[in-house]
Enzyme design. Sequence first.
Site, PDB file in Angstrom:
ATOM      1  N   GLY A  10      21.879  -4.728  22.621  1.00  0.00           N
ATOM      2  CA  GLY A  10      22.818  -4.833  24.538  1.00  0.00           C
ATOM      3  C   GLY A  10      23.906  -4.103  23.752  1.00  0.00           C
ATOM      4  O   GLY A  10      24.752  -3.960  24.768  1.00  0.00           O
ATOM      5  N   GLY A  11      23.784  -3.947  22.500  1.00  0.00           N
ATOM      6  CA  GLY A  11      25.449  -3.003  22.663  1.00  0.00           C
ATOM      7  C   GLY A  11      25.639  -1.254  22.889  1.00  0.00           C
ATOM      8  O   GLY A  11      24.480  -1.662  23.598  1.00  0.00           O
ATOM      9  N   THR A  12      26.687  -0.970  22.788  1.00  0.00           N
ATOM     10  CA  THR A  12      26.215   0.255  23.246  1.00  0.00           C
ATOM     11  C   THR A  12      25.370   1.137  22.349  1.00  0.00           C
ATOM     12  O   THR A  12      24.234   2.218  23.208  1.00  0.00           O
ATOM     13  CB  THR A  12      27.874   1.237  21.967  1.00  0.00           C
ATOM     14  OG1 THR A  12      28.931   0.255  21.600  1.00  0.00           O
ATOM     15  CG2 THR A  12      28.340   2.493  22.431  1.00  0.00           C
ATOM     16  N   ALA A  13      24.925   1.320  21.015  1.00  0.00           N
ATOM     17  CA  ALA A  13      23.814   1.294  20.804  1.00  0.00           C
ATOM     18  C   ALA A  13      22.756   1.290  22.099  1.00  0.00           C
ATOM     19  O   ALA A  13      21.514   2.062  22.684  1.00  0.00           O
ATOM     20  CB  ALA A  13      23.725   1.309  19.319  1.00  0.00           C
ATOM     21  N   GLU A  47      35.101   3.569  20.027  1.00  0.00           N
ATOM     22  CA  GLU A  47      35.955   4.183  20.601  1.00  0.00           C
ATOM     23  C   GLU A  47      36.767   5.563  20.447  1.00  0.00           C
ATOM     24  O   GLU A  47      36.865   5.744  21.979  1.00  0.00           O
ATOM     25  CB  GLU A  47      37.141   3.330  21.334  1.00  0.00           C
ATOM     26  CG  GLU A  47      36.773   1.435  21.247  1.00  0.00           C
ATOM     27  CD  GLU A  47      38.118   0.743  22.291  1.00  0.00           C
ATOM     28  OE1 GLU A  47      39.296   1.646  21.617  1.00  0.00           O
ATOM     29  OE2 GLU A  47      38.109   0.352  22.712  1.00  0.00           O
ATOM     30  N   LYS A  76      39.612  13.544  23.907  1.00  0.00           N
ATOM     31  CA  LYS A  76      39.983  13.689  22.934  1.00  0.00           C
ATOM     32  C   LYS A  76      39.916  15.477  21.432  1.00  0.00           C
ATOM     33  O   LYS A  76      38.733  15.281  22.179  1.00  0.00           O
ATOM     34  CB  LYS A  76      38.841  13.159  21.765  1.00  0.00           C
ATOM     35  CG  LYS A  76      39.100  12.553  20.586  1.00  0.00           C
ATOM     36  CD  LYS A  76      38.217  11.678  19.673  1.00  0.00           C
ATOM     37  CE  LYS A  76      38.531  12.205  18.414  1.00  0.00           C
ATOM     38  NZ  LYS A  76      37.453  11.134  17.132  1.00  0.00           N
ATOM     39  N   LEU A 330      24.316   0.353  14.567  1.00  0.00           N
ATOM     40  CA  LEU A 330      24.120   0.216  13.218  1.00  0.00           C
ATOM     41  C   LEU A 330      23.909  -0.208  12.299  1.00  0.00           C
ATOM     42  O   LEU A 330      23.552  -0.626  10.828  1.00  0.00           O
ATOM     43  CB  LEU A 330      25.560  -1.179  13.127  1.00  0.00           C
ATOM     44  CG  LEU A 330      26.716  -0.544  13.889  1.00  0.00           C
ATOM     45  CD1 LEU A 330      27.943  -1.906  14.588  1.00  0.00           C
ATOM     46  CD2 LEU A 330      27.537  -0.428  12.719  1.00  0.00           C
ATOM     47  N   GLU A 339      35.511   9.498   9.952  1.00  0.00           N
ATOM     48  CA  GLU A 339      35.967  10.641  11.361  1.00  0.00           C
ATOM     49  C   GLU A 339      34.968  10.416  12.939  1.00  0.00           C
ATOM     50  O   GLU A 339      34.546  11.140  13.377  1.00  0.00           O
ATOM     51  CB  GLU A 339      34.969  11.142  11.195  1.00  0.00           C
ATOM     52  CG  GLU A 339      35.599  12.609   9.844  1.00  0.00           C
ATOM     53  CD  GLU A 339      36.207  13.553   9.650  1.00  0.00           C
ATOM     54  OE1 GLU A 339      36.439  13.877  11.246  1.00  0.00           O
ATOM     55  OE2 GLU A 339      37.356  14.161   9.404  1.00  0.00           O
ATOM     56  N   THR A 341      32.033   8.858  13.267  1.00  0.00           N
ATOM     57  CA  THR A 341      30.937   9.936  13.635  1.00  0.00           C
ATOM     58  C   THR A 341      29.788   8.740  14.300  1.00  0.00           C
ATOM     59  O   THR A 341      28.329   9.067  14.318  1.00  0.00           O
ATOM     60  CB  THR A 341      30.519  10.250  12.339  1.00  0.00           C
ATOM     61  OG1 THR A 341      30.561   9.541  11.476  1.00  0.00           O
ATOM     62  CG2 THR A 341      31.589  11.088  12.405  1.00  0.00           C
TER      63      THR A 341
HETATM   64  C1  LIG Z   1      36.072  -1.288  11.991  1.00  0.00           C
HETATM   65  C2  LIG Z   1      34.482  -0.724  12.839  1.00  0.00           C
HETATM   66  C3  LIG Z   1      35.348   1.003  13.588  1.00  0.00           C
HETATM   67  C4  LIG Z   1      34.794   1.634  14.217  1.00  0.00           C
HETATM   68  N1  LIG Z   1      34.618   2.992  14.931  1.00  0.00           N
HETATM   69  C5  LIG Z   1      34.187   3.776  15.922  1.00  0.00           C
HETATM   70  C6  LIG Z   1      34.201   4.903  16.476  1.00  0.00           C
HETATM   71  O1  LIG Z   1      35.808   5.560  16.696  1.00  0.00           O
HETATM   72  N2  LIG Z   1      33.478   6.129  17.156  1.00  0.00           N
HETATM   73  C7  LIG Z   1      32.497   5.504  16.890  1.00  0.00           C
HETATM   74  O2  LIG Z   1      31.833   6.911  17.020  1.00  0.00           O
HETATM   75  N3  LIG Z   1      31.308   4.455  16.468  1.00  0.00           N
HETATM   76  C8  LIG Z   1      32.750   3.339  15.166  1.00  0.00           C
HETATM   77  N4  LIG Z   1      32.241   2.278  14.641  1.00  0.00           N
HETATM   78  C9  LIG Z   1      30.899   1.962  15.304  1.00  0.00           C
HETATM   79  C10 LIG Z   1      30.586   1.360  16.427  1.00  0.00           C
HETATM   80  O3  LIG Z   1      31.599   0.473  17.043  1.00  0.00           O
HETATM   81  C11 LIG Z   1      28.808   0.865  16.482  1.00  0.00           C
HETATM   82  O4  LIG Z   1      28.231   2.181  16.555  1.00  0.00           O
HETATM   83  C12 LIG Z   1      28.590   0.538  17.516  1.00  0.00           C
HETATM   84  O5  LIG Z   1      29.930  -0.042  18.319  1.00  0.00           O
HETATM   85  C13 LIG Z   1      27.308   0.399  17.834  1.00  0.00           C
HETATM   86  O6  LIG Z   1      26.988  -0.687  17.925  1.00  0.00           O
HETATM   87  P1  LIG Z   1      25.265  -1.349  17.285  1.00  0.00           P
HETATM   88  O7  LIG Z   1      24.988  -1.769  19.070  1.00  0.00           O
HETATM   89  O8  LIG Z   1      24.184  -0.967  17.079  1.00  0.00           O
HETATM   90  O9  LIG Z   1      25.968  -2.848  17.542  1.00  0.00           O
HETATM   91  P2  LIG Z   1      26.414  -4.146  18.019  1.00  0.00           P
HETATM   92  O10 LIG Z   1      27.507  -3.681  19.022  1.00  0.00           O
HETATM   93  O11 LIG Z   1      26.721  -5.303  17.258  1.00  0.00           O
HETATM   94  O12 LIG Z   1      25.303  -4.408  18.898  1.00  0.00           O
HETATM   95  C14 LIG Z   1      24.691  -5.488  19.077  1.00  0.00           C
HETATM   96  C15 LIG Z   1      23.384  -5.952  19.412  1.00  0.00           C
HETATM   97  O13 LIG Z   1      22.390  -6.495  19.031  1.00  0.00           O
HETATM   98  C16 LIG Z   1      21.904  -8.278  20.032  1.00  0.00           C
HETATM   99  N5  LIG Z   1      21.401  -8.360  18.732  1.00  0.00           N
HETATM  100  C17 LIG Z   1      21.977  -8.574  16.814  1.00  0.00           C
HETATM  101  N6  LIG Z   1      20.405  -9.794  17.039  1.00  0.00           N
HETATM  102  C18 LIG Z   1      20.297 -10.286  18.327  1.00  0.00           C
HETATM  103  C19 LIG Z   1      19.832 -10.651  18.406  1.00  0.00           C
HETATM  104  N7  LIG Z   1      18.928 -11.804  16.698  1.00  0.00           N
HETATM  105  N8  LIG Z   1      18.906 -10.847  19.324  1.00  0.00           N
HETATM  106  C20 LIG Z   1      18.877 -10.447  20.268  1.00  0.00           C
HETATM  107  N9  LIG Z   1      20.503 -10.036  20.440  1.00  0.00           N
HETATM  108  C21 LIG Z   1      20.772  -9.330  18.992  1.00  0.00           C
HETATM  109  C22 LIG Z   1      23.846  -7.969  20.142  1.00  0.00           C
HETATM  110  O14 LIG Z   1      23.548  -9.222  21.092  1.00  0.00           O
HETATM  111  C23 LIG Z   1      24.131  -7.110  20.576  1.00  0.00           C
HETATM  112  O15 LIG Z   1      24.158  -6.741  21.274  1.00  0.00           O
HETATM  113  C24 LIG Z   1      33.069   1.393  13.936  1.00  0.00           C
HETATM  114  C25 LIG Z   1      32.636   0.593  13.751  1.00  0.00           C
HETATM  115  C26 LIG Z   1      33.560  -0.828  13.120  1.00  0.00           C
HETATM  116  C27 LIG Z   1      33.289  -2.048  12.100  1.00  0.00           C
END
Ligand SMILES: Cc1cc2nc3c(=O)[nH]c(=O)nc-3n(C[C@H](O)[C@H](O)[C@H](O)COP(=O)(O)OP(=O)(O)OC[C@H]3O[C@@H](n4cnc5c(N)ncnc54)[C@H](O)[C@@H]3O)c2cc1C
Lengths: 499, 507
Positions: A10-13, A47, A76, A330, A339, A341
Amino acid sequence: MYKNIVVLGGGTAGWMSAVYIAKKWAHKNFRIQVIESDAIGTIGVGEGTVPSIADFFDALGIPEHEWMPKCNATYKNGIRFKQWSSVDGHEDYFHPFYSELDAFHKQALLTSIALRTQGFNTYAHPDVFSVVSKLDQEDKSPISSENYLFKSAYAYHFDAGLLADFLKSKAIELGVEHTVATISDVKLDNTGAIASIISNDGTEFLGDLFIDCSGFKSMLLGRALGVEYISFNDTLLNDAAVTVATEMDSSIPSATYSTALSSGWAWQIPLTHRYGNGYVYSSKYISPEQATIELLEHLNLPEGTPVNHVKMRVGRFAKGWEKNCAALGLAQGFVEPLEATALHFVTQSVIDLVSAIEDANYSDANRDIYNKKLEARFTSTRDYIELHYLANSRTDSKYWHAARSFTPNRRLQRLINAWQRGENIAHVLNEEKVSLQLFSLEAWVYLLAGKGFYSTTNERTLKVAPDNVNVNIERIKQFVNISATHFKSHKLSLENLKP
Amino acid sequence: MLPIPENIAIVGLNIESLITALILRKAYHRDFVNIRIVNIANPTPHSNISLVDKQLNQLLTHYEVPEAQYLKTLKAVPIIATEFDEWSNTEFIIPKKHEADIFFHPLLQEISSLKRQHFDLRLDTNDFFFSHYLSAKKLQITSESFPFAIENGYQVDSNALHELLVEIAENNHIQIDRKDTFDFRLDTSGNIFSEDFGDGNDNEYIFDCSGFSQILTSKLPGYCQKQLPKIRQNNRCLSATLTNTHQDRKITCVAMKAGFLTICNTEQITEIQYFYSSQYTSDEDAKTELLDYIQNKKHTNVASLNLYSSGQHLVAAPWQGNCVALGLTAGFNQLPVVSSIEHLMLSVTDFVDSIQIDANEDEIKAAFNARVTKRYEYCRAFGDLSLLLQSKLDFPYWLIPQDNTLLSEVSGAMLALWRKGEDLNALSVADIIGEQAWYALFCGLDHFPQSNLQKHVNENAIEKEVYEMKRRFEGYSNNFTPINDSFDKPADQKTIENSAVSEEDNV
Ligand SMILES: Cc1cc2nc3c(=O)[nH]c(=O)nc-3n(C[C@H](O)[C@H](O)[C@H](O)COP(=O)(O)OP(=O)(O)OC[C@H]3O[C@@H](n4cnc5c(N)ncnc54)[C@H](O)[C@@H]3O)c2cc1C
């Protein structure tokens, strides 16, 4: 047939994928569930975006005035890179997003810079050709007056947590089921595909299609299905970040700033009420503690200000979609954030995934095509970001030497050779089939010219430019200045966001 | 390589020769190159109004004549388009290129291409050109808050221009010999020499600006006319000059019974030329038709009326030996989309460039000749296709079928591209008639399939884009202030006073 869709994370993705799929397949009677853990947090950064995000909101039918204020979002215009180069006059430069106004002088830009690469004394810094760069300098939004409408592709900054909440509420409105549970086990069927995922209280979640948005852990694609991971750490050194928020200034910048520090670079992202800041660094060259000190100094913050630390894994899975599982965010891979992205990968991947599935009558017949496209997107993004490091000319630390000391791949080597010999890099990009979708020809030129990556940097040895060169720099400057007067202050545009 | 000029003689004392002299003077320093203009008795009729483009402004600026002063002295009125009236169902314009149009050209291309593929889509071509908005809304052509420029031309008073150019020439070491007789001889290799020019050394170039009389050019051994197809050829020109007129920033071409009118005006006079074919009307009828037109349009006093013979021509090789034919001497097209002065200025610049080329003399001349004649052919093709594709049904002149198979290479190629639904840019000669003008012409003449039309699935989306474009142009036009009221609209009617009419028949 994919009818029962389980999104893990439940992250952004996770929420971006869920809401998009729910919108696209609204009348299909499919079941869409999002499962997220309350024990495992989201990454909390991310962000900054690129312009394709606007298409994503358009596809969802959500106008700016609805979502932007709720997510403290700002406009932006592009990214300003500061202190990446030690070449005189090239200490900083702007990478603008596409605008018709800049496209109008594209030829002048390319001609002038091509001549400079051939050793002629012409305008060599790209900022002078760009209205969008001027908008950044004047803290103006990409929104112009009604009397000066030109197409432009701008992006946004926003609070990632607020955006996830917003998308979550939209997804739930569209019928997406939300379950809080921590998944601890995955059951495969006899073909090796995922049959179900099981939470640590024993609940089993069945599905036909699993979308892995579990973050860097990549629980399903990486761990359960064992898809090969390709690390980028041979060329991209950064593996951690330290972040901190700061107060907003009286005027709100309309761009991301990326400033090179001793062992990486720091971002500054303006939201309506604060800046998001972070220092992306290589833990091989600086410790988290030292990085913290350096970031706080850079931001003029007192020692001891609380910060967050994030670890990053830079690389990608060999396939983004394996069996009945596609990873997004991720969990799919990550080219470092220089960038901004990553969310572009999320939105483009989910758009591609939905259409690949639809085109194959809700089956996985188009999986290979999807994976190839994803690979190409990673390749061109990685190339572009690697070039940032290859073209840096900082001499102040071991890190910056190391950052440019890797052997470039064939494409980049050809590109650099062509550039330094004063040849046309468009041919190389074309011949090497580098996708120009995210980074256009101009973007490659901005990077190289912006950093002053010319083989002759001594201005005194430059030749006088031929007099038939059709670049009237005074007129271009005037054009840029007049054009900029038609754009509103960024702050005002944000205050005026209304239906 | 060709010899660097030392002595340059220009035959004919007129606007064309003076401009030639000034371009050459700019290129060649007076300490090293003598330039003289030799006056000759010249029967070529001259227009009271000259059509010039911005290049002339630049040239005069070089000679430190401020633009504002020059425009005022010459009673200049800008040209922002050429309007075609009565050629097809709707009036249309061939705009002067405006930089803001560039963003909408792809849409025009797309719609016109779909229409050529039998899709039934609405297309008002004028909407795609910012000049049209400037004209329709009677706005100034420049604005401090809108940095995109128009490549407009000017309609200027020929006598005033002549005087101004003489003054500049005399102040810039250009010798003007005013004598009526002029002797020259040809040597065996086809070079021209004259006692009137000087000593006849190798570094001597002679420019023939004698107009239709082609005093030198026609005597050269290799002289011949390039044969171009004859589509609705006009052999007469009836020219009326009117005073107390309104000012129009468009040149207008009106299809008439047996040819067409071209109308231009300065701040003080209007000149209307009726190019017609005496096969389809008599001189007397043409005159009545013209005067009726003038009266119907509520134009004012006719100050003079003159009749000339008029044809179109093109010299096959304008540069032979040491003699270069320029301007009207080299070629003439009746349709004024590109003026004779524009042709001339480009040719003189080509000459200056040629002198620097490191190649064999014959090759350099051949390349120059190819370039110059190609330009004329493009303009001729433009005129020929206008005359061929118009949709008039009222008079025999327009109805007689023309032999399409005789189209020139350029007209044929352009028409083929158009009919195949392809882009027109492949053939455009960038420095003379741009791609946009060709689209304006074909679309303006409504040269699209008229039957078996089908609906296009994206019709609504396309209409929306057109709507958006219009909205953008409307917005752009808010940056411009209105012009003085006397522009673009007829003055109050005054009766035509025939008393001033004089006739001069050179036929
Ligand atoms: C330093 C840094 C800077 C960044 N800057 C940018 C930027 O400027 N622009 C940009 O587009 N992107 C950026 N990103 C990337 C961006 O943060 C991610 O692509 C975005 O937040 C999506 O993350 P996610 O949802 O894939 O993962 P996460 O935010 O890590 O979410 C993971 C989710 O999975 C769930 N989960 C994990 N394991 C389990 C489990 N076992 N059981 C149930 N649930 C689970 C967690 O609860 C969470 O809800 C950056 C990343 C980093 C590290």
